[in-house]
Design a protein around this motif. Structure first.
Motif, PDB file in Angstrom:
ATOM      1  N   ASP A 172      14.422  15.863  11.007  1.00  0.00           N
ATOM      2  CA  ASP A 172      14.228  15.245   9.702  1.00  0.00           C
ATOM      3  C   ASP A 172      12.985  14.245   9.456  1.00  0.00           C
ATOM      4  N   ILE A 173      12.143  14.366   8.609  1.00  0.00           N
ATOM      5  CA  ILE A 173      11.068  13.674   8.405  1.00  0.00           C
ATOM      6  C   ILE A 173      11.275  12.498   7.632  1.00  0.00           C
ATOM      7  N   ILE A 174      10.961  10.929   7.998  1.00  0.00           N
ATOM      8  CA  ILE A 174      11.057   9.986   7.150  1.00  0.00           C
ATOM      9  C   ILE A 174       9.630   9.069   7.095  1.00  0.00           C
ATOM     10  N   ARG A 175       9.614   8.445   6.244  1.00  0.00           N
ATOM     11  CA  ARG A 175       8.044   7.762   6.190  1.00  0.00           C
ATOM     12  C   ARG A 175       8.493   6.192   6.744  1.00  0.00           C
ATOM     13  N   LEU A 176       7.483   5.714   7.325  1.00  0.00           N
ATOM     14  CA  LEU A 176       7.387   4.362   7.682  1.00  0.00           C
ATOM     15  C   LEU A 176       6.366   3.469   7.217  1.00  0.00           C
ATOM     16  N   GLY A 177       6.660   2.259   6.743  1.00  0.00           N
ATOM     17  CA  GLY A 177       5.894   1.325   6.264  1.00  0.00           C
ATOM     18  C   GLY A 177       5.174   0.631   7.368  1.00  0.00           C
ATOM     19  N   PRO A 178       4.107  -0.205   7.311  1.00  0.00           N
ATOM     20  CA  PRO A 178       3.385  -1.018   8.396  1.00  0.00           C
ATOM     21  C   PRO A 178       4.539  -1.922   9.052  1.00  0.00           C
ATOM     22  N   ALA A 198      -5.864   1.082   8.797  1.00  0.00           N
ATOM     23  CA  ALA A 198      -4.529   1.417   8.994  1.00  0.00           C
ATOM     24  C   ALA A 198      -4.233   2.492   8.003  1.00  0.00           C
ATOM     25  N   PRO A 199      -3.128   3.506   7.930  1.00  0.00           N
ATOM     26  CA  PRO A 199      -2.700   4.442   7.084  1.00  0.00           C
ATOM     27  C   PRO A 199      -1.835   3.398   6.026  1.00  0.00           C
ATOM     28  N   ALA A 200      -1.335   4.051   4.802  1.00  0.00           N
ATOM     29  CA  ALA A 200      -0.705   3.002   4.108  1.00  0.00           C
ATOM     30  C   ALA A 200       0.876   3.311   4.473  1.00  0.00           C
ATOM     31  N   TRP A 201       1.007   4.558   5.367  1.00  0.00           N
ATOM     32  CA  TRP A 201       2.434   4.801   5.736  1.00  0.00           C
ATOM     33  C   TRP A 201       2.351   5.689   6.890  1.00  0.00           C
ATOM     34  N   TRP A 202       3.310   6.034   7.774  1.00  0.00           N
ATOM     35  CA  TRP A 202       3.221   7.110   8.740  1.00  0.00           C
ATOM     36  C   TRP A 202       4.656   8.091   8.277  1.00  0.00           C
ATOM     37  N   ARG A 213       0.805  -1.037   0.047  1.00  0.00           N
ATOM     38  CA  ARG A 213      -0.085  -0.196  -0.014  1.00  0.00           C
ATOM     39  C   ARG A 213       0.833   1.238   0.042  1.00  0.00           C
ATOM     40  N   LYS A 214       1.913   1.234   0.746  1.00  0.00           N
ATOM     41  CA  LYS A 214       3.018   2.331   0.722  1.00  0.00           C
ATOM     42  C   LYS A 214       3.370   2.677  -0.695  1.00  0.00           C
ATOM     43  N   TYR A 215       3.501   1.823  -1.474  1.00  0.00           N
ATOM     44  CA  TYR A 215       3.991   2.297  -2.906  1.00  0.00           C
ATOM     45  C   TYR A 215       2.857   3.068  -3.644  1.00  0.00           C
ATOM     46  N   GLY A 216       1.645   3.005  -3.396  1.00  0.00           N
ATOM     47  CA  GLY A 216       0.538   3.602  -4.036  1.00  0.00           C
ATOM     48  C   GLY A 216       0.061   2.796  -5.013  1.00  0.00           C
ATOM     49  N   THR A 217       0.027   1.423  -4.931  1.00  0.00           N
ATOM     50  CA  THR A 217      -0.347   0.251  -5.754  1.00  0.00           C
ATOM     51  C   THR A 217      -1.706   0.180  -5.576  1.00  0.00           C
ATOM     52  N   SER A 235       9.478  -1.049   7.185  1.00  0.00           N
ATOM     53  CA  SER A 235      10.449  -0.350   6.193  1.00  0.00           C
ATOM     54  C   SER A 235      10.454   1.012   6.222  1.00  0.00           C
ATOM     55  N   VAL A 236      11.442   1.842   5.764  1.00  0.00           N
ATOM     56  CA  VAL A 236      11.890   3.084   5.948  1.00  0.00           C
ATOM     57  C   VAL A 236      12.206   3.507   4.612  1.00  0.00           C
TER      58      VAL A 236
END
Length: 538
Positions: free
Chosen positions: A393-399, A306-310, A248-252, A344-345
């Motif tokens: 700094d801001i990063i993104r986290l997967g589930p 749940a969201p696709a990413w955080w 989901r985090k890839y936008g697929t 995943s980061v």
């Protein structure tokens, strides 16, 4: 630490998952679902019917490789147990205990239990077989939590003839036959697959990272694993559900699956032409239909809760050694996970490039998350997190993903082996046992090449002082000329212990062999997914 775990990670999990499926589903959106997720209808869950590529069909000629190479080769992709935990090709590692299911089984999942060959080849890669009025398709799914078990190559047909008949369903045998045919030209198969995908569906290119080196490796590993474990429902379903949620985090989206399936079969039919026929194509169509539907259903279910990413802000950056940092972040909303899992980061400096890192602590009351990251040569994400990232700094986290977690329903002891940054999830497991008030024995072996590499030994020794049931032993290669597998043989017995392994792929393989040699059954050995470990160290 970079690395998914299998039982992990996910593990899946990978934990992470190969990007080639690019799943995402279009579920019915809950009234209070995350704002980042557009509303979709329930019908959107099932991919549109598509035409599978026949072996004689004409396909557009595309460059051997549809992508440009990066300035520096990327070692691998995400990992499972300890990112840095270098990862290399999967080897004969025992299957760890399956991760507990987080969602109710879907019809697609149920169909795996009764999978069998379904007769004539279907006319399209469609999830129709999963409808309640249609018989379930044959079992076929790819799994990543458990690395593929590779068999010794057969040098000639004469040598192969006397070998005992291979066990498996009719579809599994056909799929493995195709895999054996394309194995010698695996690079060409994967390059051609992506060339087809990006030529026929250029809109999908933006879902993949600019540099595709790691992506191609993931695809090959995923296919090998699918061929190896195609009849293993317990292993594959859990892996695919994690993979579907993670994508989901890839936008697929669900409608991407038919395109991927068409191009996958097109590439296989081209390079397995010597054995390819209608029956084999039908087996692959059924397998891919099952794979995609399990992933789509899992993503749809997850989208409602749940969201696709955080987003997560870096709050502290502790450089423990010139190439190892402990990075602590604060997610923008609650992030549920279990000790021993990974995520995943993605960093702002390398968009669409995700790497797996294990959580370095049990869930905290303040909601903060910590990761141990080792910068590796040509590791884009790891070097960015160690040498470039700073507080703010801001990063993104997967589930979260992975099943290297503690079973608190038993009183078995824990034998924990952590090498390098693989000590991160081991520390989390120790904290988890402490928080549950258990007094079960926990034996930790902390492996390193030199004193310099024992960057977290002080933390582990403080934990040992606080908990009488915990024992921590440092194993330094250069001092004792002894590696972790040798150390665990010297101690013990371990008959009443469950084993947890996290570290470089080579360490995991040798440790698994050592544990099995001393009588610990495979179902009591949990470890990082070697496949993802190979990729995680970047």
């Amino acid at each position: 630490m970079d690395a998914p775990t299998t039982t992990s990670a996910d593990n899946g999990t990978s934990g992470g998952g190969g990007g080639w499926f690019t799943p995402r589903k279009d579920p019915a959106t809950a009234p209070d679902s995350d704002a980042r997720t557009p509303d979709r209808t329930a019908e959107g869950r099932r991919p549109a019917s598509i035409r599978p590529v026949g072996r004689t069909g004409t396909v557009p000629e595309a460059p051997a490789d549809g992508t440009s190479a990066p300035p520096n080769p990327m070692p691998g992709s995400v990992s499972t147990g300890g990112p840095e935990q270098g990862r290399d090709a999967p080897g004969p590692i025992p299957t760890p205990a399956p991760q507990a299911a987080q969602h109710a089984p879907s019809p697609a999942v149920s169909s795996l239990a009764t999978a069998s060959s379904q007769g004539p080849a279907p006319t399209a890669l469609t999830p129709a077989p999963f409808a309640s009025t249609v018989a379930p398709p044959s079992t076929a799914v790819a799994e990543q939590h458990v690395p593929a078990q590779r068999h010794a190559p057969v040098s000639s047909p004469e040598e192969a003839a006397p070998a005992p008949a291979e066990a498996g369903s009719p579809d599994a045998l056909l799929i493995r036959r195709a895999m054996a045919e394309v194995a010698p030209v695996a690079d060409k198969v994967t390059s051609y697959f992506y060339a087809l995908l990006f030529v026929r569906h250029p809109d999908l290119r933006s879902l993949f990272p600019a540099a595709m080196d790691t992506q191609r490796d993931r695809l090959l590993r995923a296919l090998l694993t699918a061929a190896e474990h195609i009849d293993n429902k317990e292993v594959l379903v859990d892996y695919l559900q994690n993979l579907g949620r993670g994508h989901r985090k890839y936008g697929t989206r669900a409608e991407h699956y038919p395109a991927v399936g068409e191009c996958l079969i097109g590439a296989l039919s081209k390079y397995a032409a010597g054995v390819w026929n209608a029956e084999m194509e039908a087996a692959w169509v059924r397998a891919y239909t099952t794979i995609s539907q399990v992933m789509i259903d899992a993503a749809a279910s997850d989208e409602l809760r749940a969201p696709a990413w955080w987003y997560a802000e870096i709050v502290t950056h502790d450089l423990r050694t010139p190439d190892v940092a402990v990075v602590t972040v604060r997610p923008d909303q609650p992030y549920p996970f279990l000790a021993g899992q990974y995520t995943s980061v993605e960093t702002p400096w390398w968009p669409r490039i995700w790497r797996h890192y294990s959580f370095a602590s049990a869930p905290r009351s303040d909601g903060l998350l910590s990761f141990h990251v080792k910068a590796v040569p040509a590791g884009w994400v790891s070097n960015a997190l160690v040498h470039r990232a700073r507080p703010g700094d801001i990063i993104r986290l997967g589930p979260p993903a992975g099943s290297m977690t503690v079973d608190h329903t038993t009183d078995s002891g824990l034998l924990c082996l952590g090498g390098g940054t693989g000590i991160a999830p081991i520390k989390a497991l120790v904290e988890d046992v402490a928080e549950h008030g258990d007094r079960r024995p926990v034996e930790v072996f902390y492996g390193a090449r030199t004193d310099h590499d024992l960057y977290d030994i002080d933390t582990m020794l403080r934990l040992q002082q606080s908990h009488p049931w915990l024992s921590v032993r440092a194993i330094i290669d250069q001092q004792a000329n002894q590696q972790l597998p040798d150390a665990i043989r010297a101690y013990g017995p371990w008959n009443e212990f469950d084993a947890y392994l996290s570290g470089p792929p080579g360490m995991i393989r040798s440790s698994v062999d050592a544990l099995r040699d001393i009588g610990i059954p495979s179902d009591r050995i949990r470890h990082d997914s070697v496949e993802e470990l190979v990729a995680a160290g970047s």
